[in-house]
Scaffold this active site. Structure first.
Site, short mmCIF file in Angstrom:
data_model
loop_
_atom_site.label_atom_id
_atom_site.label_comp_id
_atom_site.label_asym_id
_atom_site.label_seq_id
_atom_site.Cartn_x
_atom_site.Cartn_y
_atom_site.Cartn_z
N SER A 2 0.95 -1.36 0.06
CA SER A 2 0.12 0.16 0.06
C SER A 2 0.91 1.41 0.02
O SER A 2 2.24 1.17 0.10
CB SER A 2 -0.91 0.23 1.31
OG SER A 2 -0.17 0.40 2.16
N SER A 47 0.56 3.75 2.13
CA SER A 47 0.64 4.23 3.44
C SER A 47 2.05 4.73 4.10
O SER A 47 2.05 5.64 5.09
CB SER A 47 0.01 3.41 4.64
OG SER A 47 0.77 2.29 4.86
N LYS A 55 4.63 0.29 9.81
CA LYS A 55 4.32 1.75 10.17
C LYS A 55 5.48 2.24 10.97
O LYS A 55 6.52 1.51 11.14
CB LYS A 55 3.06 2.14 10.91
CG LYS A 55 1.70 1.42 10.58
CD LYS A 55 1.32 2.11 9.15
CE LYS A 55 0.04 1.55 8.91
NZ LYS A 55 -0.65 2.07 7.50
N SER A 66 -3.38 6.49 5.52
CA SER A 66 -2.83 5.60 6.36
C SER A 66 -3.91 4.86 7.36
O SER A 66 -4.30 5.90 8.04
CB SER A 66 -1.80 5.97 7.09
OG SER A 66 -1.02 4.91 7.78
#
Length: 255
Positions: free
Chosen positions: A30, A32, A93, A199
């Site tokens: 992704s 994010s 993250k 995100s």
């Protein structure tokens, strides 16, 4: 035949050992973590920096609770973890809040323990649009050569202690730009994506599609090195396209 079988079993055991205790490969699905990570990046995650939990091992067998050995993450680390919503799905993250921290977003600015994290406008992040770069939340334009590009407003943040990194924030009214204060519980971490407008992270509850706080036990490892990157344009049946699709300038980058 027995010798061949022993060789195969031995190779599998060695691979499982290295994956569980050394490095594990991950790919980025992704946007994010733009601008640091692009869809189609492949990286090795080191297991030992944070020690080991059940989630360090394939399938997360319930062989023990908590973590053993290793050290706690530092603010600014890019970490892979099992999302607490199902304890199975891998997320990646940046570690923003440590146990006991108070984290809040106000008008797109990150606050830690009541103090604004310095945020400085820098040059836009520009990257070619490709099958692996949908340009979600970004601006698509055509450059002088006729290539379609993505552009995002980019900022540099500096965490307490001096660690810096880049974030994207193109929408001043996005859902995560203003939040209530979050007090990070003991044994948990507050994780955020660098692409602040795109995100699903600790700013949002499970019901809102987020991940809430991440238990220390769910940490899998710390991002260490990028070993491959592709823009997604390759055809697996045309090997010569594998070369043109590779983003060679990204390979070998450290975290």
């Amino acid at each position: 035949m027995k010798e061949g079988l022993r060789t195969i079993v031995g190779a599998v055991l060695i691979a499982l050992f290295l994956r569980s205790f050394g490095y594990e490969p991950f790919n980025i699905p992704s946007e994010s973590m733009l601008p640091r990570l692009l869809v189609g990046d492949y990286l090795f995650v080191a297991k030992w920096p944070y020690g080991y939990s059940r989630y360090s091992f394939p399938m997360g067998p319930p062989i023990f609770e908590g973590r053993i050995a290793g050290s706690a993450p530092e603010r600014g680390d890019i970490a892979v973890f099992k999302t607490p919503s199902d304890n199975r799905t891998d997320f990646i993250k940046r570690v923003i809040g440590l146990p006991g921290d108070i984290v809040q977003m106000r008008g797109g600015t990150l606050y830690l323990n009541g103090d604004a994290v310095p945020k400085r406008r820098v040059a836009d992040f520009v990257v070619p649009q490709s099958p692996n770069m949908a340009c979600l939340k970004g601006e698509v334009f055509v450059d002088a050569s006729g290539e379609r590009m993505c552009r995002y407003m980019q900022f540099e943040e500096t965490l307490p202690g001096g660690r810096t990194y880049f974030v994207l924030d193109s929408d001043p009214m996005s859902a995560g730009d203003d939040t209530a204060p979050f007090v990070v519980p003991e044994g948990h971490y507050f994780m955020m994506g660098d692409n602040r407008d795109n995100s699903s992270d600790s700013r949002f509850s499970f019901a809102e599609g987020g991940i809430s706080f991440v238990p220390a036990e769910n940490l899998v490892g710390r991002a260490e090195i990028m070993f491959f990157s592709t823009d997604g344009s390759a055809n697996w049946f045309l090997p010569w396209t594998w070369v043109s699709a590779a983003r060679w300038e990204r390979i070998g980058r450290l975290f």
